[in-house]
Write a protein that holds these residues in place. Sequence first.
Motif, PDB file in Angstrom:
ATOM      1  N   MET A 139     105.574  43.771 -83.472  1.00 52.14           N
ATOM      2  CA  MET A 139     104.317  44.267 -84.022  1.00 52.14           C
ATOM      3  C   MET A 139     104.331  45.795 -84.114  1.00 52.14           C
ATOM      4  SD  MET A 139     102.275  41.770 -84.834  1.00 52.14           S
ATOM      5  CE  MET A 139     100.643  42.485 -84.868  1.00 52.14           C
ATOM      6  N   ALA A 140     104.852  46.438 -83.067  1.00 54.99           N
ATOM      7  CA  ALA A 140     104.953  47.898 -83.091  1.00 54.99           C
ATOM      8  C   ALA A 140     105.908  48.359 -84.190  1.00 54.99           C
ATOM      9  CB  ALA A 140     105.419  48.409 -81.727  1.00 54.99           C
ATOM     10  N   ALA A 141     107.046  47.652 -84.326  1.00 50.13           N
ATOM     11  CA  ALA A 141     108.024  48.021 -85.350  1.00 50.13           C
ATOM     12  C   ALA A 141     107.442  47.826 -86.748  1.00 50.13           C
ATOM     13  CB  ALA A 141     109.288  47.181 -85.183  1.00 50.13           C
ATOM     14  N   ASP A 142     106.723  46.719 -86.952  1.00 53.54           N
ATOM     15  CA  ASP A 142     106.118  46.469 -88.263  1.00 53.54           C
ATOM     16  C   ASP A 142     105.114  47.570 -88.625  1.00 53.54           C
ATOM     17  OD1 ASP A 142     107.581  44.179 -88.566  1.00 53.54           O
ATOM     18  OD2 ASP A 142     105.957  42.825 -87.953  1.00 53.54           O
ATOM     19  N   TYR A 143     104.326  47.978 -87.633  1.00 55.99           N
ATOM     20  CA  TYR A 143     103.343  49.038 -87.886  1.00 55.99           C
ATOM     21  C   TYR A 143     104.056  50.331 -88.279  1.00 55.99           C
ATOM     22  CZ  TYR A 143      99.687  52.510 -87.201  1.00 55.99           C
ATOM     23  OH  TYR A 143      98.813  53.546 -87.388  1.00 55.99           O
ATOM     24  N   ALA A 144     105.130  50.650 -87.565  1.00 50.50           N
ATOM     25  CA  ALA A 144     105.852  51.893 -87.856  1.00 50.50           C
ATOM     26  C   ALA A 144     106.456  51.861 -89.253  1.00 50.50           C
ATOM     27  CB  ALA A 144     106.930  52.116 -86.804  1.00 50.50           C
ATOM     28  N   VAL A 145     107.027  50.715 -89.632  1.00 48.33           N
ATOM     29  CA  VAL A 145     107.640  50.608 -90.965  1.00 48.33           C
ATOM     30  C   VAL A 145     106.582  50.676 -92.056  1.00 48.33           C
ATOM     31  CG1 VAL A 145     108.910  49.060 -92.504  1.00 48.33           C
ATOM     32  CG2 VAL A 145     109.656  49.349 -90.139  1.00 48.33           C
TER      33      VAL A 145
END
Length: 279
Positions: free
Chosen positions: A45-51
């Motif tokens: 979820m954190a990675a998706d937000y960053a991307v």
Amino acid sequence: MTIQTTDRGPRHYFDTTAPEVRYPGVTNIVGMLPKQFLQRWNANMAADYAVENSDILPRMVERDPKAARQAIAGAAYRYTKKRSGIGSEAHDLFERLIRGENIGRFQSQDMVPYVAHFREFLDAVNPELVRAEDVAWSDTHRYAGSFDAILRIWLDEKNAITADRSGTPYLAMVDWKTSKSTYPDVALQMSAYAYADEIISPDGTREPMPEFDLACVLHITDSEWEFLPVDIDRDTVFAQFLHLRQTWEWDTKLSKKVLGSPIAQKSGAIQTGTQRRSK
């Protein structure tokens, strides 16, 4: 006498006439299950937000690095909070509908498909409401929780729904779910409700928990719905819930008492005779 809950930290239920006796909520006890998958889910979820926000994150970092970090780290929390809000609103509407209330156009636009699907369920199953949103209370095993509904449904000899109520009546403990999927731990939750000692009404009236013929979960999303039987066997499923009840006891109480004060520990640095004489 009324039953109230504590909302700070893990939920506890207590009788206002004896507030010193507080029982943990069923969902908190079920939460003792290990969920290793959550670490990867939180990271994704954190990675998706960053991307998804890669165009604005550099400016966020330059302007306020702490806020940018919190925005990335909080992606999973924001998602679960939003889903929790949808679930709470849907549960409120489901209770109104099962009680026969005409809710009209009061629901938000997000709720339109959930309401439509719940109405389809009512037409397809034609259940009789026995109880809704009351408290299951167990002095025997020291827990409590609010269940969604007790319904009477009718099944034929092949265990298919007979909406005209021509089949055999069955008393069912029922739970509404609006999550993305239906997960096995719902069986632990429903077994706890079904095998509690008593039902407590909002006015404090108590009566013995009835014996159930089956348990079912109604899973509703914005795109579909399904009504599933759930195994709540006392000797296996409920026994597992009771193991988690003991894990709760360990986590919240016993684990804080098992370590005593040191009976030996490192003292100050040793000073040799040579060091003393050199002063």
